[in-house]
Design a protein around this motif. Structure first.
Motif, PDB file in Angstrom:
ATOM      1  N   UNK A 276      11.474  -2.341   7.151  1.00  0.00           N
ATOM      2  CA  UNK A 276      10.187  -1.834   6.690  1.00  0.00           C
ATOM      3  C   UNK A 276      10.368  -1.031   5.412  1.00  0.00           C
ATOM      4  N   UNK A 277       9.291  -0.926   4.623  1.00  0.00           N
ATOM      5  CA  UNK A 277       9.417  -0.301   3.312  1.00  0.00           C
ATOM      6  C   UNK A 277       8.693   1.038   3.212  1.00  0.00           C
ATOM      7  N   UNK A 278       7.945   1.436   4.248  1.00  0.00           N
ATOM      8  CA  UNK A 278       7.156   2.663   4.152  1.00  0.00           C
ATOM      9  C   UNK A 278       6.867   3.208   5.540  1.00  0.00           C
ATOM     10  N   UNK A 279       6.363   4.432   5.566  1.00  0.00           N
ATOM     11  CA  UNK A 279       5.965   5.034   6.846  1.00  0.00           C
ATOM     12  C   UNK A 279       4.809   4.269   7.485  1.00  0.00           C
ATOM     13  N   UNK A 280       3.765   3.853   6.727  1.00  0.00           N
ATOM     14  CA  UNK A 280       2.704   3.047   7.342  1.00  0.00           C
ATOM     15  C   UNK A 280       3.208   1.719   7.912  1.00  0.00           C
ATOM     16  N   UNK A 281       4.187   1.092   7.254  1.00  0.00           N
ATOM     17  CA  UNK A 281       4.716  -0.157   7.823  1.00  0.00           C
ATOM     18  C   UNK A 281       5.537   0.139   9.075  1.00  0.00           C
ATOM     19  N   UNK A 282       6.173   1.301   9.117  1.00  0.00           N
ATOM     20  CA  UNK A 282       6.873   1.726  10.335  1.00  0.00           C
ATOM     21  C   UNK A 282       5.879   1.888  11.479  1.00  0.00           C
ATOM     22  N   UNK A 283       4.739   2.517  11.196  1.00  0.00           N
ATOM     23  CA  UNK A 283       3.691   2.666  12.216  1.00  0.00           C
ATOM     24  C   UNK A 283       3.192   1.299  12.670  1.00  0.00           C
ATOM     25  N   UNK A 284       2.983   0.396  11.742  1.00  0.00           N
ATOM     26  CA  UNK A 284       2.480  -0.935  12.088  1.00  0.00           C
ATOM     27  C   UNK A 284       3.473  -1.676  12.990  1.00  0.00           C
ATOM     28  N   UNK A 285       4.760  -1.536  12.697  1.00  0.00           N
ATOM     29  CA  UNK A 285       5.778  -2.152  13.549  1.00  0.00           C
ATOM     30  C   UNK A 285       5.777  -1.526  14.942  1.00  0.00           C
ATOM     31  N   UNK A 286       5.580  -0.217  15.010  1.00  0.00           N
ATOM     32  CA  UNK A 286       5.546   0.470  16.300  1.00  0.00           C
ATOM     33  C   UNK A 286       4.371  -0.028  17.139  1.00  0.00           C
TER      34      UNK A 286
ATOM     35  N   UNK B 226      -3.586   8.841   4.593  1.00  0.00           N
ATOM     36  CA  UNK B 226      -3.315   9.077   3.167  1.00  0.00           C
ATOM     37  C   UNK B 226      -2.198   8.161   2.692  1.00  0.00           C
ATOM     38  N   UNK B 227      -1.100   8.129   3.449  1.00  0.00           N
ATOM     39  CA  UNK B 227       0.050   7.310   3.062  1.00  0.00           C
ATOM     40  C   UNK B 227      -0.307   5.827   3.033  1.00  0.00           C
ATOM     41  N   UNK B 228      -1.177   5.409   3.936  1.00  0.00           N
ATOM     42  CA  UNK B 228      -1.544   3.991   4.015  1.00  0.00           C
ATOM     43  C   UNK B 228      -2.331   3.534   2.791  1.00  0.00           C
ATOM     44  N   UNK B 229      -3.010   4.464   2.111  1.00  0.00           N
ATOM     45  CA  UNK B 229      -3.727   4.091   0.881  1.00  0.00           C
ATOM     46  C   UNK B 229      -2.775   3.913  -0.289  1.00  0.00           C
ATOM     47  N   UNK B 230      -1.527   4.371  -0.105  1.00  0.00           N
ATOM     48  CA  UNK B 230      -0.578   4.371  -1.211  1.00  0.00           C
ATOM     49  C   UNK B 230      -0.484   5.714  -1.901  1.00  0.00           C
ATOM     50  N   UNK B 231      -1.334   6.661  -1.484  1.00  0.00           N
ATOM     51  CA  UNK B 231      -1.303   8.014  -2.045  1.00  0.00           C
ATOM     52  C   UNK B 231      -0.181   8.818  -1.387  1.00  0.00           C
TER      53      UNK B 231
ATOM     54  N   UNK C 253     -15.706  -5.111   7.981  1.00  0.00           N
ATOM     55  CA  UNK C 253     -14.521  -5.541   8.724  1.00  0.00           C
ATOM     56  C   UNK C 253     -13.504  -4.401   8.726  1.00  0.00           C
ATOM     57  N   UNK C 254     -13.176  -3.839   9.911  1.00  0.00           N
ATOM     58  CA  UNK C 254     -12.251  -2.703   9.949  1.00  0.00           C
ATOM     59  C   UNK C 254     -10.840  -3.060   9.490  1.00  0.00           C
ATOM     60  N   UNK C 255     -10.521  -4.347   9.403  1.00  0.00           N
ATOM     61  CA  UNK C 255      -9.188  -4.755   8.965  1.00  0.00           C
ATOM     62  C   UNK C 255      -9.119  -4.947   7.453  1.00  0.00           C
ATOM     63  N   UNK C 256     -10.294  -5.101   6.828  1.00  0.00           N
ATOM     64  CA  UNK C 256     -10.331  -5.532   5.431  1.00  0.00           C
ATOM     65  C   UNK C 256      -9.612  -4.566   4.508  1.00  0.00           C
ATOM     66  N   UNK C 257      -8.621  -5.062   3.826  1.00  0.00           N
ATOM     67  CA  UNK C 257      -7.945  -4.284   2.802  1.00  0.00           C
ATOM     68  C   UNK C 257      -6.807  -3.418   3.299  1.00  0.00           C
ATOM     69  N   UNK C 258      -6.767  -3.102   4.585  1.00  0.00           N
ATOM     70  CA  UNK C 258      -5.754  -2.167   5.081  1.00  0.00           C
ATOM     71  C   UNK C 258      -4.347  -2.740   4.916  1.00  0.00           C
ATOM     72  N   UNK C 259      -4.127  -3.942   5.435  1.00  0.00           N
ATOM     73  CA  UNK C 259      -2.782  -4.513   5.377  1.00  0.00           C
ATOM     74  C   UNK C 259      -2.321  -4.723   3.938  1.00  0.00           C
ATOM     75  N   UNK C 260      -3.252  -5.079   3.062  1.00  0.00           N
ATOM     76  CA  UNK C 260      -2.880  -5.264   1.662  1.00  0.00           C
ATOM     77  C   UNK C 260      -2.401  -3.949   1.046  1.00  0.00           C
ATOM     78  N   UNK C 261      -3.066  -2.850   1.396  1.00  0.00           N
ATOM     79  CA  UNK C 261      -2.647  -1.553   0.871  1.00  0.00           C
ATOM     80  C   UNK C 261      -1.262  -1.176   1.386  1.00  0.00           C
ATOM     81  N   UNK C 262      -1.036  -1.377   2.680  1.00  0.00           N
ATOM     82  CA  UNK C 262       0.258  -1.037   3.269  1.00  0.00           C
ATOM     83  C   UNK C 262       1.365  -1.903   2.679  1.00  0.00           C
ATOM     84  N   UNK C 263       1.096  -3.209   2.513  1.00  0.00           N
ATOM     85  CA  UNK C 263       2.109  -4.116   1.981  1.00  0.00           C
ATOM     86  C   UNK C 263       2.512  -3.766   0.547  1.00  0.00           C
ATOM     87  N   UNK C 264       1.618  -3.113  -0.178  1.00  0.00           N
ATOM     88  CA  UNK C 264       1.881  -2.798  -1.589  1.00  0.00           C
ATOM     89  C   UNK C 264       2.750  -1.556  -1.773  1.00  0.00           C
ATOM     90  N   UNK C 265       3.002  -0.788  -0.692  1.00  0.00           N
ATOM     91  CA  UNK C 265       3.775   0.454  -0.813  1.00  0.00           C
ATOM     92  C   UNK C 265       5.263   0.128  -0.875  1.00  0.00           C
TER      93      UNK C 265
END
Length: 593
Positions: A1-11, A76-81, A158-170
């Motif tokens: 994983x490349x970020x804390x949000x991706x770590x959360x997603x894996x969990x 906050x981290x999931x937005x890339x901020x 759509x509650x999913x819209x855009x979230x994964x793209x933001x996380x993948x970009x970190x």
């Protein structure tokens, strides 16, 4: 994983229905699963993104330790901020400095009181577009909105819209956290920590096999501090459920109710527990006091034998079993009866305190790290604890002792630098090593012992060096009535001390002895001075003459964060204490010791 949000997603993918967090509720405690955490974080992420949070931006969190702090941080981290942390005890001016210096455009505040603090300095914060209040009301001008409204604003889409793209970009090297070191001197500096810094530290804890999903972690430490933040990431990585309640006055009750297996704390908490128990037993007197003193001596004798690696005589083992049944088992029960170990960090732990807890079957794993090293760099391991050390380095952490004794650290956990301070960054990271400012030494097994802060070592007028924090810890351990001890003597001809009283511990004793309950009167009472003097003499007996405390004074008021004498992590600000109590300190040297 490349970020804390991706770590959360894996969990969430690995254990969606397992318990993630437990929080206080009207019914006692309620739980959230990792799936539920993910849903809340997604909603908050999209809401913050609509407010402008994203790559290259910062969001400040001004809040005590609670579930919403973690949810906000992950969003906050999931937005890339990046998250900027502010202690809720900070003044309006201190908060304004951190917000402005970090360039934060959004502030997440706990309640209306914190919002008022920010509003009072709004003119100094032209870059702040919104304040998001967790427990409070929105403002008519739209500058203040509620935490819940972040998710309401996106509920129709759509509650999913855009979230994964933001996380993948970190990316791993993206800034995750700006933590302003409270410091014991000078203006705070913003420490830049990346996603990779935190992922390394969490992975190192996993590698030493410290915790598992079967544990229950109790978190009360400030999440504004790097130690608390590290625990947040570690528990996501390990899938360990965390019970969260930042109220200090609830720690003892929560331990009994929750029955956790793991808890981290600053040394002040362990000192407080030890001193409360010792003072209560001393006040009761009689057989209980005699049994407690005998049990403590027996337990520490066993602990020291184990530390030396020698066998414990059969008769001593029998005595220790009896001491455990009469005294130590009851102490363990007060903490829920399931503690596998405590973790101590943020400041030095007295060896006397560590030995007492170990004798009681409540082992404390002391560790060491700086905000600049992602909070964790060294830790004693279960089963191989060596008191007086902070253990061996985390896997992948490098350590070197400089010619002057300074501890130098290298590895993936080291900060990117100080925000906007290139000269300070260069000085701290000189030659590729983090210069910690601490003095220490390594033993044959690679365990690190901290002697003292490089800048805080006392040099007497006779040219002798004295380590103040070592003496302070020993005196506090010897005197259950002491809250803080400040050892003084730099460029003086002998060492002196200021002592403050822990009135939660002192007051019951004073009332039982018909002594004044007012600390202003009590501090000069012969009985009170005799108790402190006895502890100081006990410590002096084991020290070289030039390190012994020759004179002391008991202060009427305790040191506190509010008065500026303590950092938010409860370390003494030595220069502030010297300035505030300069007259008392100078009076020690008006006449010979």
């Amino acid at each position: 994983m490349s970020s804390i949000p991706s770590l959360l997603r894996d969990r969430i993918t690995a254990t969606p229905d397992a318990e993630a967090y437990r929080v206080p509720s009207d019914e006692g405690w309620s739980s959230l699963s990792w799936r539920e955490v993910g849903e809340r974080v997604r909603g908050l992420t999209l809401g913050l993104a609509r407010l402008g949070a994203g790559p290259g931006t910062r969001v400040s969190i001004l809040c005590s330790t609670r579930l919403e702090w973690i949810l906000a941080d992950l969003a906050v981290l999931s937005t890339g901020a990046a998250t900027t942390t502010i202690y809720p005890s900070n003044t309006a001016e201190e908060s304004a400095f951190v917000i402005a210096d970090s360039g934060s455009t959004i502030v997440i505040a706990e309640n209306d009181d914190q919002v008022s603090k920010i509003r009072s300095v709004r003119k100094e914060l032209p870059g702040v577009t919104h304040v998001v209040v967790i427990d409070g009301s929105p403002a008519d001008d739209g500058w203040v909105i509620t935490f819940d409204s972040l998710t309401e604003a996106v509920s129709e889409g759509d509650p999913q819209a855009g979230y994964d793209e933001m996380v993948d970009a970190i990316a791993q090297d993206d800034l995750a956290t700006l933590i302003y070191t409270s410091g014991t001197t000078g203006r705070p500096k913003g420490v830049e920590l990346t996603h990779d810094n935190w992922l390394y530290a969490a992975g190192a804890v996993r590698e030493i096999d410290l915790i598992s999903g079967a544990d229950l972690h109790f978190l009360w430490l400030p999440l504004s501090h790097s130690f608390g933040k590290l625990l947040e990431v570690v528990m996501i990585d390990a899938g360990v459920p965390t019970a969260i309640d930042g109220r200090l006055d609830r720690i003892a009750d929560n331990l009994g109710e929750l029955r956790p297996t793991v808890m981290a704390a600053a040394p002040r908490i362990f000192e407080k527990i030890h001193n409360t128990v010792a003072a209560n037993v001393r006040r009761e007197g009689g057989a209980k006091a005699l049994i407690f003193a005998w049990a403590k001596r027996t337990g520490i004798r066993v602990v020291r034998a184990r530390q030396r690696g020698v066998s414990v005589p059969f008769t001593t083992r029998i005595e220790y079993a009896l001491a455990d049944r009469l005294v130590f088992a009851k102490l363990r029960d007060r903490f829920g009866g399931r503690i596998r170990f405590f973790i101590s960090g943020a400041a030095p732990l007295s060896q006397d305190i560590a030995e007492f807890f170990d004798a009681a079957g409540l082992t404390i794993l002391e560790g060491y790290g700086l905000t600049e090293s992602s909070a964790g760099s060294f830790l004693n391991r279960p089963g191989s604890v060596r008191f007086g050390t902070v253990g061996q380095p985390f896997p992948g952490t490098r350590v070197r002792i400089a010619d002057d004794g300074e501890i130098l650290i290298g590895g993936r956990g080291i900060m990117r630098g100080y925000h906007g301070l290139p000269e300070e960054t260069e000085a701290a990271l000189k030659d590729g090593w983090l210069h910690t400012g601490d003095i220490g030494e390594l033993d044959e097994a690679g365990r690190l012992s901290i002697t003292d802060r490089k800048k805080e070592l006392i040099k007497t007028s006779g040219g002798k060096y004295v380590a103040p924090t070592y003496l302070e810890g020993r005196i506090k351990a010897a005197c259950p009535y002491a809250s803080h001890v400040f050892v003084h003597g730099d460029r003086r001809n002998y060492v002196t001390a200021l002592v403050t009283l822990d009135m939660d511990v002192v007051r019951p004793w004073a009332e039982a002895e018909s002594l004044p309950a007012d600390p202003r009167e009590l501090r000069e009472h012969p009985r009170m001075r005799a108790e402190v003097e006895k502890a100081i003499e006990q410590v002096n007996a084991g020290e070289a003459s030039y390190t012994t405390v020759k004179k002391f004074a008991i202060l009427a008021e305790d040191f506190s964060v509010e008065t500026g004498e303590l950092t938010p992590s409860l370390k003494i600000k030595r220069k502030v204490v010297e300035e505030r109590h300069g007259d008392v300190l100078d009076s020690f040297y008006d006449s010979p010791a």
